[in-house]
Design an enzyme around this catalytic site. Structure first.
Site, mmCIF file in Angstrom:
data_model
loop_
_atom_site.group_PDB
_atom_site.id
_atom_site.type_symbol
_atom_site.label_atom_id
_atom_site.label_comp_id
_atom_site.label_asym_id
_atom_site.label_seq_id
_atom_site.Cartn_x
_atom_site.Cartn_y
_atom_site.Cartn_z
ATOM 1 N N SER A 111 0.828 -1.196 0.000
ATOM 2 C CA SER A 111 0.000 0.000 0.000
ATOM 3 C C SER A 111 0.873 1.260 0.000
ATOM 4 O O SER A 111 1.603 1.497 -0.957
ATOM 5 C CB SER A 111 -0.961 -0.052 1.191
ATOM 6 N N ASN A 135 -0.438 -4.496 -3.447
ATOM 7 C CA ASN A 135 -1.643 -3.689 -3.237
ATOM 8 C C ASN A 135 -1.326 -2.198 -3.311
ATOM 9 O O ASN A 135 -1.739 -1.414 -2.455
ATOM 10 C CB ASN A 135 -2.298 -4.030 -1.903
ATOM 11 N N HIS A 256 -7.443 -6.070 0.198
ATOM 12 C CA HIS A 256 -6.259 -5.217 0.333
ATOM 13 C C HIS A 256 -5.155 -5.821 1.187
ATOM 14 O O HIS A 256 -3.975 -5.626 0.899
ATOM 15 C CB HIS A 256 -6.674 -3.861 0.922
#
Length: 281
Positions: A111, A135, A256
């Protein structure tokens, strides 16, 4: 693009450990180190802490020197100043490598950590041997961009949103329950100021290094879940097509926090990525 199947059972529950011991660099970055061999640095996402990589630390440290870091303002790491952009987080990572006297390394980010790892791969040259982008976002569409910027602007007023990320990051399947509750605990522990700074950099950073994947010469893995609504499979395949040695893997049925909800698949893919190019040395 390759698609990996879903995992069922208790793999996520049995692979995630409790709090991990930390050391600190001279500049205030907290980290956990395990194993020996070629280095691999792991960078978590906004609101998380280095324990989010517990399944990967346990598996990959069997053959590598694995170093998981607390991102600035998270866990036990010092904060960056308010207004710091993604470039400042990439510079922080460079200082961490200097403090650790690491000349070359592999780096995997999740992320926001993916954005940092991608920026490092784009700007640090051969210092980054391989990059794994888990992700991670790439050129959000206008609707997604407006939504994430609105969430970033709300944090100084309303504080850290705990339930919104959980709703976006996890499905309602039983196999996500343990990872969801661990994530809830980590969000409850995060420093609000550190979170706000990192989230603002995350919100504004999806295009910062978007044109640089053509310059990343090492093996580049782009991995996400088929049901991740924000770090989408399309983003992963677009980036993989731009990187000279890029490839995408989509984990079916996951969102996620795929490194926690599908650890066996993610560990296998990371091991494959780490072996890529070994015969060329």
């Amino acid at each position: 693009m390759l698609t990996a199947g879903s995992t069922k059972g208790t793999a996520a529950a049995t692979s995630v450990a409790g709090a991990l011991p930390r050391r600190k660099t001279a500049s205030g970055t907290a980290y956990h180190e395990a194993g020996s061999g070629e280095p691999l640095v792991l960078i978590h996402g906004v609101g998380m802490r280095l324990e989010a990589w517990a399944p990967q630390i346990a598996f990959l440290s069997a053959g590598h020197r694995v170093i998981a870091v607390d991102m600035p303002g998270h866990g036990e790491s010092a904060k960056l100043p308010a207004g710091s952009r993604l470039e400042e987080f990439v510079a922080w990572f460079g200082r961490f490598l200097d403090d650790m006297t690491i000349e070359t390394t592999n780096v995997a980010g999740h992320s926001m950590g993916a954005l940092v790892s991608g920026g490092a791969a784009a700007t640090f040259g051969e210092r980054i041997s391989r990059v794994a982008y888990l992700n991670g976002v790439y050129r959000r569409d206008p609707e997604a961009k407006a939504a994430v910027l609105a969430r970033a602007a709300a944090i100084p007023v309303t504080g850290v949103d705990k339930e919104g990320p959980l709703a976006r990051w996890f499905g309602d399947d039983p196999d996500s329950l343990v990872a969801r509750e661990l994530t809830r605990e980590w969000l409850n522990l995060v420093d609000p100021e550190g979170y706000a700074v990192a989230y603002a950099a995350f919100a504004g950073g999806d295009e910062t290094y978007a044109d640089r994947w053509k310059d990343v010469r090492g093996p580049a893995l782009f991995l996400t879940g088929s049901d991740d609504p924000n770090s989408t499979p399309l983003m992963a395949t677009q980036m993989a097509a731009l990187a000279p040695k890029g490839w995408a893997h989509i984990v079916e049925g996951h969102r996620h926090m795929v490194n926690l909800t599908a650890p066996d698949i993610v560990n296998s893919l990371l091991a494959e990525w780490l072996s890529f190019g070994e015969d060329e040395r």
